[in-house]
Design a protein around this motif. Sequence first.
Motif, PDB file in Angstrom:
ATOM      1  N   GLU A 189       2.688  70.391 -85.093  1.00  0.00           N
ATOM      2  CA  GLU A 189       3.582  71.280 -85.839  1.00  0.00           C
ATOM      3  C   GLU A 189       2.886  72.559 -86.305  1.00  0.00           C
ATOM      4  O   GLU A 189       3.525  73.441 -86.875  1.00  0.00           O
ATOM      5  N   VAL A 190       1.577  72.675 -86.055  1.00  0.00           N
ATOM      6  CA  VAL A 190       0.773  73.749 -86.641  1.00  0.00           C
ATOM      7  C   VAL A 190       0.666  74.965 -85.723  1.00  0.00           C
ATOM      8  O   VAL A 190       0.466  74.843 -84.516  1.00  0.00           O
ATOM      9  N   MET A 198      -3.596  82.082 -91.817  1.00  0.00           N
ATOM     10  CA  MET A 198      -2.430  81.348 -92.305  1.00  0.00           C
ATOM     11  C   MET A 198      -2.197  80.111 -91.451  1.00  0.00           C
ATOM     12  O   MET A 198      -2.293  80.165 -90.223  1.00  0.00           O
ATOM     13  N   ILE A 199      -1.938  78.996 -92.122  1.00  0.00           N
ATOM     14  CA  ILE A 199      -1.553  77.758 -91.466  1.00  0.00           C
ATOM     15  C   ILE A 199      -0.045  77.636 -91.606  1.00  0.00           C
ATOM     16  O   ILE A 199       0.478  77.532 -92.725  1.00  0.00           O
ATOM     17  N   LYS A 200       0.671  77.661 -90.490  1.00  0.00           N
ATOM     18  CA  LYS A 200       2.135  77.693 -90.514  1.00  0.00           C
ATOM     19  C   LYS A 200       2.725  76.421 -89.913  1.00  0.00           C
ATOM     20  O   LYS A 200       2.318  75.986 -88.836  1.00  0.00           O
ATOM     21  N   THR A 201       3.698  75.837 -90.628  1.00  0.00           N
ATOM     22  CA  THR A 201       4.473  74.727 -90.111  1.00  0.00           C
ATOM     23  C   THR A 201       5.928  74.947 -90.507  1.00  0.00           C
ATOM     24  O   THR A 201       6.245  75.847 -91.290  1.00  0.00           O
ATOM     25  N   ALA A 202       6.810  74.116 -89.995  1.00  0.00           N
ATOM     26  CA  ALA A 202       8.232  74.261 -90.305  1.00  0.00           C
ATOM     27  C   ALA A 202       8.520  73.935 -91.769  1.00  0.00           C
ATOM     28  O   ALA A 202       9.453  74.476 -92.361  1.00  0.00           O
ATOM     29  N   ARG A 203       7.726  73.073 -92.375  1.00  0.00           N
ATOM     30  CA  ARG A 203       7.977  72.653 -93.756  1.00  0.00           C
ATOM     31  C   ARG A 203       7.229  73.493 -94.783  1.00  0.00           C
ATOM     32  O   ARG A 203       7.697  73.659 -95.903  1.00  0.00           O
ATOM     33  N   PRO A 244       5.122  74.431 -78.177  1.00  0.00           N
ATOM     34  CA  PRO A 244       4.590  74.957 -79.444  1.00  0.00           C
ATOM     35  C   PRO A 244       5.716  75.236 -80.439  1.00  0.00           C
ATOM     36  O   PRO A 244       6.821  75.640 -80.049  1.00  0.00           O
ATOM     37  N   SER A 245       5.444  75.036 -81.702  1.00  0.00           N
ATOM     38  CA  SER A 245       6.441  75.267 -82.742  1.00  0.00           C
ATOM     39  C   SER A 245       6.736  76.758 -82.868  1.00  0.00           C
ATOM     40  O   SER A 245       5.831  77.593 -82.803  1.00  0.00           O
TER      41      SER A 245
END
Length: 283
Positions: A84-85, A101-106, A141-142
């Motif tokens: 998810e990252v 930046m660490i990005k996820t959907a949540r 990839p997300s």
Amino acid sequence: MVDSLANTEINSQRIAAVESCFGASGQPLALPGRVLLGEGVLTKECRKKAKPRIFFLFNDILVYGSVVLPKRKYRSQHVIPLEEVTLEPLPETPRAKNRWMIKTARKSFVVSAASATERQEWISHIEECVRRQLRATGRPPSTEHAAPWIPDKATDICMRCTQTRFSALTRRHHCRKCGFVVCAECSRERFLLPRLSPKPLRVCSLCYRELAACKRREEEEEEEEEPGVGSPGQPSYLSGAGTGASSGDEEDSDEDKEGSGDSNWSSRVEFYASGVSWSAFHS
């Protein structure tokens, strides 16, 4: 690196040590084939101020938490599946260095390392683990990511109306859609954001209008495809919503709760000043 460490005694001991430091507050981390690849202290930009956090990179998850006693006790464990990252390197400024930046959907957030070398090591290792995990799961990839919260100190006025000035009596709130710092009047609405929560969350007035309009268009298209389907009443995206307290208000203090057990590191501005390496990657 992963293949050479998988199912080895030293890897099992390292994972057991991490589980022991989190204690009963953390979830079990030992799984067949799971490998602990690296660990270290990074600065996480939280709502009120930047705070040191211990991070552990496994071949399939990223784990982080608050430091109570260095190398002995951690709390507030967070586990992020690597598929998810997405990472986004951030530009250098005189006051903000070695950040990404660490990005996820949540959830999305900014971290920084003690040096440019450590920053590059973290980014390279995480990206390689993400690539391997995506290949293993067959997932693309997300592409959808939560907006990072703008830190409280970034503004003294509401970022929507630009009129309300924050004070001890006028508190800051965060829109869950755009991450802006807003006043209560500009964030009275709630909207269901399934990726973030099963309950409607606080959103600013602008995001609410955009989200509601988009949802109405989707529902109209569905009605055209299936005439007669649906029932009158409150729109689904407002289910359980109101203008009073909601899960959105409860989450306002998440970052503060997360750091409630911090050691005295949290009060230091330069906790990397010793000049030693703050991260280690295993082989």
